[in-house]
Design a protein around this motif. Structure first.
Motif, PDB file in Angstrom:
ATOM      1  N   PHE A 186     -66.750  11.198   3.705  1.00  0.00           N
ATOM      2  CA  PHE A 186     -67.279  12.481   4.171  1.00  0.00           C
ATOM      3  C   PHE A 186     -66.707  12.857   5.541  1.00  0.00           C
ATOM      4  O   PHE A 186     -66.397  14.024   5.794  1.00  0.00           O
ATOM      5  CB  PHE A 186     -68.799  12.472   4.232  1.00  0.00           C
ATOM      6  CG  PHE A 186     -69.467  12.547   2.889  1.00  0.00           C
ATOM      7  CD1 PHE A 186     -68.912  13.257   1.850  1.00  0.00           C
ATOM      8  CD2 PHE A 186     -70.669  11.898   2.665  1.00  0.00           C
ATOM      9  CE1 PHE A 186     -69.523  13.330   0.604  1.00  0.00           C
ATOM     10  CE2 PHE A 186     -71.298  11.967   1.431  1.00  0.00           C
ATOM     11  CZ  PHE A 186     -70.725  12.688   0.401  1.00  0.00           C
ATOM     12  N   SER A 187     -66.587  11.893   6.444  1.00  0.00           N
ATOM     13  CA  SER A 187     -66.053  12.212   7.771  1.00  0.00           C
ATOM     14  C   SER A 187     -64.571  12.555   7.706  1.00  0.00           C
ATOM     15  O   SER A 187     -64.067  13.276   8.569  1.00  0.00           O
ATOM     16  CB  SER A 187     -66.299  11.066   8.755  1.00  0.00           C
ATOM     17  OG  SER A 187     -65.565   9.922   8.397  1.00  0.00           O
ATOM     18  N   SER A 188     -63.880  12.069   6.690  1.00  0.00           N
ATOM     19  CA  SER A 188     -62.461  12.412   6.554  1.00  0.00           C
ATOM     20  C   SER A 188     -62.282  13.854   6.089  1.00  0.00           C
ATOM     21  O   SER A 188     -61.224  14.445   6.313  1.00  0.00           O
ATOM     22  CB  SER A 188     -61.762  11.450   5.593  1.00  0.00           C
ATOM     23  OG  SER A 188     -62.224  11.629   4.272  1.00  0.00           O
ATOM     24  N   TYR A 189     -63.293  14.449   5.453  1.00  0.00           N
ATOM     25  CA  TYR A 189     -63.210  15.854   5.045  1.00  0.00           C
ATOM     26  C   TYR A 189     -63.088  16.786   6.251  1.00  0.00           C
ATOM     27  O   TYR A 189     -62.410  17.802   6.189  1.00  0.00           O
ATOM     28  CB  TYR A 189     -64.440  16.273   4.240  1.00  0.00           C
ATOM     29  CG  TYR A 189     -64.466  15.770   2.820  1.00  0.00           C
ATOM     30  CD1 TYR A 189     -63.305  15.630   2.073  1.00  0.00           C
ATOM     31  CD2 TYR A 189     -65.665  15.441   2.218  1.00  0.00           C
ATOM     32  CE1 TYR A 189     -63.337  15.172   0.772  1.00  0.00           C
ATOM     33  CE2 TYR A 189     -65.700  14.984   0.911  1.00  0.00           C
ATOM     34  CZ  TYR A 189     -64.537  14.855   0.192  1.00  0.00           C
ATOM     35  OH  TYR A 189     -64.574  14.411  -1.088  1.00  0.00           O
ATOM     36  N   ALA A 190     -63.752  16.465   7.336  1.00  0.00           N
ATOM     37  CA  ALA A 190     -63.747  17.322   8.517  1.00  0.00           C
ATOM     38  C   ALA A 190     -62.468  17.153   9.333  1.00  0.00           C
ATOM     39  O   ALA A 190     -62.119  18.017  10.127  1.00  0.00           O
ATOM     40  CB  ALA A 190     -64.949  17.016   9.406  1.00  0.00           C
ATOM     41  N   LEU A 191     -61.750  16.059   9.141  1.00  0.00           N
ATOM     42  CA  LEU A 191     -60.579  15.781   9.956  1.00  0.00           C
ATOM     43  C   LEU A 191     -59.440  16.781   9.800  1.00  0.00           C
ATOM     44  O   LEU A 191     -58.852  17.174  10.805  1.00  0.00           O
ATOM     45  CB  LEU A 191     -60.102  14.355   9.688  1.00  0.00           C
ATOM     46  CG  LEU A 191     -59.340  13.684  10.830  1.00  0.00           C
ATOM     47  CD1 LEU A 191     -60.169  13.698  12.101  1.00  0.00           C
ATOM     48  CD2 LEU A 191     -58.987  12.278  10.453  1.00  0.00           C
ATOM     49  N   PRO A 192     -59.088  17.236   8.593  1.00  0.00           N
ATOM     50  CA  PRO A 192     -57.998  18.225   8.499  1.00  0.00           C
ATOM     51  C   PRO A 192     -58.299  19.498   9.284  1.00  0.00           C
ATOM     52  O   PRO A 192     -57.395  20.116   9.837  1.00  0.00           O
ATOM     53  CB  PRO A 192     -57.886  18.519   7.006  1.00  0.00           C
ATOM     54  CG  PRO A 192     -58.446  17.317   6.342  1.00  0.00           C
ATOM     55  CD  PRO A 192     -59.503  16.815   7.274  1.00  0.00           C
TER      56      PRO A 192
END
Length: 174
Positions: free
Chosen positions: A163-169
């Motif tokens: 889930f936290s990787s979704y916000a990274l881009p």
């Protein structure tokens, strides 16, 4: 895989908060089960040998990984509640997203290695105890239970990491 739609940020916050609380609860249960694991073996008529979790170095690592996970989960729960109540994150700018992403990744690895260390040590020690005819089954059952709970906490951390990787881009492109 595309990031979740922007129309459901509250839902995503609730899901991540539930996962963080579940991770905390699993870690706390794992800690309680492991630190209460003891076994007593009579050596002779007047002497008994008592084995505690801290007599095994691998179990010390398991406890350390659990405590690190508990502290991280507690901080993340506090940050999530603040973000949910106030409507804006505690860390202003893109730093919070990067901290969440890196922290979730590192925590996943810490919990996974702690669980693996617990399973490995328990398997090896149980085989040794069984070969010697020692009855430490209750002790090893608790160690297996603690490692299993830690593995479930790792799954929560790994899901949070996704889930936290979704916000990274979004952060990298801004």
């Amino acid at each position: 895989m595309a990031p979740p739609p922007s129309s459901t940020p509250k839902t995503l916050h609730v899901i991540t908060l539930v996962l963080k609380v579940a991770m905390f609860a699993l870690l706390l249960a794992s800690l309680i089960v492991l630190v209460t694991a003891t076994a007593t073996l009579p050596v002779d008529l007047f002497t008994q040998l008592t084995v505690h979790f801290d007599d095994v170095y691998a179990y010390r690592y398991v406890v350390a990984s659990i405590i690190i996970g508990l502290v991280y989960a507690l901080l993340q729960i506090a940050f999530s509640i603040y973000h949910f109540v106030k409507g804006n994150p505690l860390i202003i700018g893109n730093g919070g997203f990067i901290v969440d992403f890196c922290g979730d990744k590192v925590m996943s690895y810490v919990l996974a290695t702690g669980s693996a260390a617990g399973f490995g040590a328990t398997k090896d020690l149980k085989a040794l105890a069984d070969a010697r005819g020692l009855d430490f089954d209750d002790y090893f059952d608790k160690a297996y239970a603690s490692s299993s709970l830690l593995l479930l906490a790792f799954l929560c951390a790994a899901t949070l990491s996704v889930f936290s990787s979704y916000a990274l881009p979004k952060v990298v492109t801004n």
